[in-house]
Motif scaffolding. Structure first.
Motif, short mmCIF file in Angstrom:
data_model
loop_
_atom_site.label_atom_id
_atom_site.label_comp_id
_atom_site.label_asym_id
_atom_site.label_seq_id
_atom_site.Cartn_x
_atom_site.Cartn_y
_atom_site.Cartn_z
N VAL A 132 0.84 -1.21 0.00
CA VAL A 132 0.00 0.00 0.00
C VAL A 132 0.87 1.25 0.00
CG1 VAL A 132 -1.66 1.37 1.32
CG2 VAL A 132 -1.99 -1.10 1.10
N LEU A 133 1.88 1.26 0.85
CA LEU A 133 2.78 2.41 0.92
C LEU A 133 3.53 2.60 -0.39
CD1 LEU A 133 4.27 1.84 4.51
CD2 LEU A 133 2.59 3.57 3.83
N ALA A 134 3.97 1.52 -0.98
CA ALA A 134 4.72 1.60 -2.24
C ALA A 134 3.83 2.11 -3.37
CB ALA A 134 5.28 0.22 -2.60
N ALA A 135 2.58 1.61 -3.43
CA ALA A 135 1.66 2.05 -4.48
C ALA A 135 1.34 3.53 -4.35
CB ALA A 135 0.38 1.21 -4.42
N ALA A 136 1.12 3.99 -3.11
CA ALA A 136 0.83 5.40 -2.87
C ALA A 136 2.01 6.27 -3.29
CB ALA A 136 0.50 5.63 -1.39
N LEU A 195 -2.50 5.54 14.00
CA LEU A 195 -1.64 6.71 13.92
C LEU A 195 -0.24 6.36 13.43
CD1 LEU A 195 -1.64 9.75 14.35
CD2 LEU A 195 -0.90 9.36 16.71
N LYS A 196 0.25 5.18 13.84
CA LYS A 196 1.59 4.76 13.39
C LYS A 196 1.61 4.57 11.88
CE LYS A 196 5.13 1.20 14.09
NZ LYS A 196 5.48 -0.08 14.79
N PHE A 197 0.57 3.92 11.34
CA PHE A 197 0.52 3.72 9.89
C PHE A 197 0.33 5.06 9.17
CE2 PHE A 197 -1.91 3.09 5.94
CZ PHE A 197 -1.01 2.30 5.25
N LEU A 198 -0.46 5.95 9.76
CA LEU A 198 -0.70 7.26 9.16
C LEU A 198 0.62 8.02 9.01
CD1 LEU A 198 -2.99 9.15 8.20
CD2 LEU A 198 -3.06 10.10 10.52
N LYS A 199 1.47 7.95 10.03
CA LYS A 199 2.77 8.61 9.96
C LYS A 199 3.65 7.99 8.87
CE LYS A 199 2.93 10.15 14.79
NZ LYS A 199 3.59 9.98 16.11
N GLU A 200 3.57 6.67 8.74
CA GLU A 200 4.33 6.00 7.69
C GLU A 200 3.85 6.44 6.30
OE1 GLU A 200 4.29 1.76 8.09
OE2 GLU A 200 4.86 1.81 10.19
N LEU A 201 2.53 6.61 6.18
CA LEU A 201 1.95 7.03 4.91
C LEU A 201 2.41 8.44 4.55
CD1 LEU A 201 -0.04 6.12 2.66
CD2 LEU A 201 -1.87 7.18 4.00
N TYR A 202 2.36 9.33 5.52
CA TYR A 202 2.81 10.70 5.28
C TYR A 202 4.31 10.73 4.95
CZ TYR A 202 -1.59 12.73 7.02
OH TYR A 202 -2.90 13.11 7.18
N LYS A 203 5.08 9.91 5.65
CA LYS A 203 6.52 9.84 5.40
C LYS A 203 6.79 9.39 3.96
CE LYS A 203 10.79 7.77 7.20
NZ LYS A 203 11.36 6.84 8.22
N THR A 204 5.96 8.45 3.49
CA THR A 204 6.09 7.98 2.11
C THR A 204 5.83 9.12 1.12
OG1 THR A 204 5.40 5.74 2.70
CG2 THR A 204 5.15 6.38 0.40
N GLY A 205 4.77 9.89 1.39
CA GLY A 205 4.45 11.02 0.52
C GLY A 205 5.57 12.04 0.47
N VAL A 206 6.10 12.37 1.65
CA VAL A 206 7.18 13.36 1.73
C VAL A 206 8.44 12.86 1.02
CG1 VAL A 206 8.74 14.56 3.32
CG2 VAL A 206 6.29 14.42 3.84
N SER A 207 8.71 11.56 1.13
CA SER A 207 9.90 11.00 0.47
C SER A 207 9.79 11.08 -1.05
CB SER A 207 10.11 9.54 0.91
OG SER A 207 9.09 8.70 0.38
N HIS A 208 8.57 11.24 -1.54
CA HIS A 208 8.35 11.40 -2.99
C HIS A 208 8.04 12.86 -3.34
CE1 HIS A 208 7.96 7.00 -2.63
NE2 HIS A 208 8.34 6.98 -3.89
#
Length: 530
Positions: free
Chosen positions: A154-158, A184-197
């Protein structure tokens, strides 16, 4: 901060409120800078607002609303979702072609084909929405984020879709759908993924209105300065807390608010543009950059084009917001409007109005007579007051036209009406087009007009407006009908609100024929205006 505080003093006289708001700013700062300084507003009336059941905006409607929002000073306009239909893409492209100052945005799912469709519409940005709660991820993506492999996919696809959008030159607002029910932990990972891109903004969506102001403040206090990009808030109103949650998130550090005009949207709607803006301006001393004097005009435009009436008790833009009847209130308003008004109506482009009825006092009568230009002696005022009370006790709202008739009778003023109905005909049926013809005497000149409409009443009112167009554009603001008695031959009462050149009047008509009652009400109101 000092400028915002001075701004508040122009409108708020209660020093306790001013003191609290000022200290509120001081407490909620980072490195000495008020959190509100970076505030932006994304208006999603044309996307989330259009998802209101029964609403479908044409390209022309979207152009009108987008232009009005741009004139209002809105920073980002979400013009629609390009994936919806060919017609929607035509409308978004038309809005993009206007050359507005606002950033034009399209909603996109976590799919590259959505990005391609948005690119074809020439938008500036995409609102890239990614499911974030376990429920939404399971239902939409068929994934279980409790499983490491699914979580990573999911994180990779996003991230992949975000990178695709950025590589095509788009501004990307990376949005976590159903964030208020996400881990909340997954939400932070999702946001981190967005920022890394390299996404430009992040968004926290309270998709089904589950936040409370306290929880919103706590969550945004934790996230706003730790996610690596400006954080937005998108709230729905399922529990009536959308505006409160939005303001709480902004106080805690959110940099952007998602709103809709009149708070329209799917189910119970979204955070209300006018409520969020005026609360920030007056309760927190924030200069939002919005031209607040245009708020009411934009509210009326959206209401008319969507067909969704604004509730009379709606904050800021509702019909009753700056309307007063109770005698004790009007008595004090005459002395100082701040006694029963937290802000002046002109701040949002409105006018104060006093209506007459059961609760009216002598101050109301005197003020209304003054507005009509009538001078009356004490005994005459008492008689007018008694007649108004009599109507009010019968459960009737005394319109402007009613008061004028009462005053003229008591003061023995006689005049010929500017507009007189000589004859009218209305035709309706299926498959024929509803049509009406009217013969009016307008300032002594006979005028005949014919028009069509959505029904015989609409056709008749259109024909009347056409007949009096020589004296100016008279707008029908509101139309309300009640059956006073029962049965198919019931006595029908029609109430209308008309406006011309910024002046508004109310009038009524009462007949057993709804078309005739409507014609009577409109002509009574027109005589008050002209």
């Amino acid at each position: 901060m000092k400028n915002h505080y001075k701004l508040m003093k122009n409108y708020i006289t209660d020093e306790r409120i001013l003191s609290h708001a000022k200290s509120d700013f001081c407490k909620n700062t980072k490195k000495g800078i008020p959190l509100f300084e970076k505030l932006n507003i994304l208006d999603t009336t044309l996307r989330d607002g259009e998802q209101t059941p029964g609403v479908a905006l044409s390209t022309d409607d979207k152009i009108k609303i987008a232009t009005a929002l741009d004139d209002l000073g809105i920073g980002i306009i979400e013009a629609g979702s390009a994936v919806t239909s060919e017609g929607e893409r035509t409308a978004i492209k038309a809005v993009s072609a206007l050359g507005l100052s606002a950033e034009i945005c399209s909603y996109c799912r976590m799919k590259k084909e959505d990005i391609d469709l948005a690119l074809a519409c020439d938008v500036d940005s995409v609102h890239l929405v990614v499911p974030s709660s376990a429920l939404h991820i399971e239902m939409k993506l068929r994934k279980d984020i409790s499983k490491p492999a699914d979580r990573e996919s999911v994180l990779a696809a996003a991230g992949d879709v975000a990178e695709y959008a950025k590589s095509h030159g788009l501004i990307v607002e990376f949005s976590a759908e159903d964030a208020s029910r996400a881990d909340l932990k997954f939400l932070k990972e999702l946001y981190k993924t967005g920022v890394s891109h390299h996404v430009d903004r992040l968004c926290y969506c309270d998709t089904v209105g589950m936040l409370t102001p306290e929880r919103a403040f706590t969550i945004f206090s934790e996230l706003a300065y730790n996610v690596g990009a400006p954080l937005s808030v998108h709230c729905h109103n399922d529990f009536g807390l959308a505006t409160a949650n939005t303001v709480a998130a902004l106080r805690a550090g959110a940099a952007e608010a998602h709103v809709t005009v009149n708070g329209i949207g799917e189910r119970s709607g979204n955070a209300s543009l006018e409520e969020v803006v005026v609360q920030l301006e007056h309760l927190y001393g924030k200069n939002t950059g919005v031209k607040t004097e245009n708020l009411y005009k934009v509210s009326r435009l959206v209401s008319r084009l969507t067909g969704i009436p604004v509730a009379p008790n709606k904050a800021i833009v509702g019909g009753n917001s700056f309307t007063h009847e109770a005698g004790i209130h009007v008595h004090d308003l005459v002395k100082n409007t701040a006694t029963y008004e937290p802000i002046g109506p002109e701040f949002v482009g409105r006018e104060r109005k006093v209506v007459l009825g059961k609760h009216a006092g002598t101050s109301s009568i005197e003020l209304a007579l003054k507005e009509l230009g009538f001078g009356a002696e004490k005994s005459q005022k008492e008689e007018i007051f008694a007649r108004v009370k009599e109507l009010g006790d019968l459960g009737k709202h005394v319109t402007d036209a009613d008061l004028q008739s009462i005053a003229e009778a008591v003061l023995e003023i006689h005049h010929n009406p500017a507009v007189r109905l000589k004859a009218f005909t209305a035709v309706s049926g299926r498959p024929s087009i509803p049509m009406a013809s009217v013969v009016l005497d307008v300032f002594g000149k006979e005028t005949i007009c014919v028009d069509t409409g959505d029904g015989p009443v609409d056709a008749a009112i259109r024909a009347i407006r056409q007949a009096v167009s020589s004296v100016g554009d008279i707008i029908l603001e509101e139309y309300h009908v009640d059956a006073i008695t029962g049965g198919t031959d019931a006595l029908v009462e029609v109430m209308v609100k008309l406006s011309k050149d910024g002046k508004t009047v109310t009038a009524r008509g009462a007949r057993t024929d709804i078309i005739e009652a409507s014609v009577e009400a409109v002509i009574n109101g027109m005589n008050r205006l002209v």
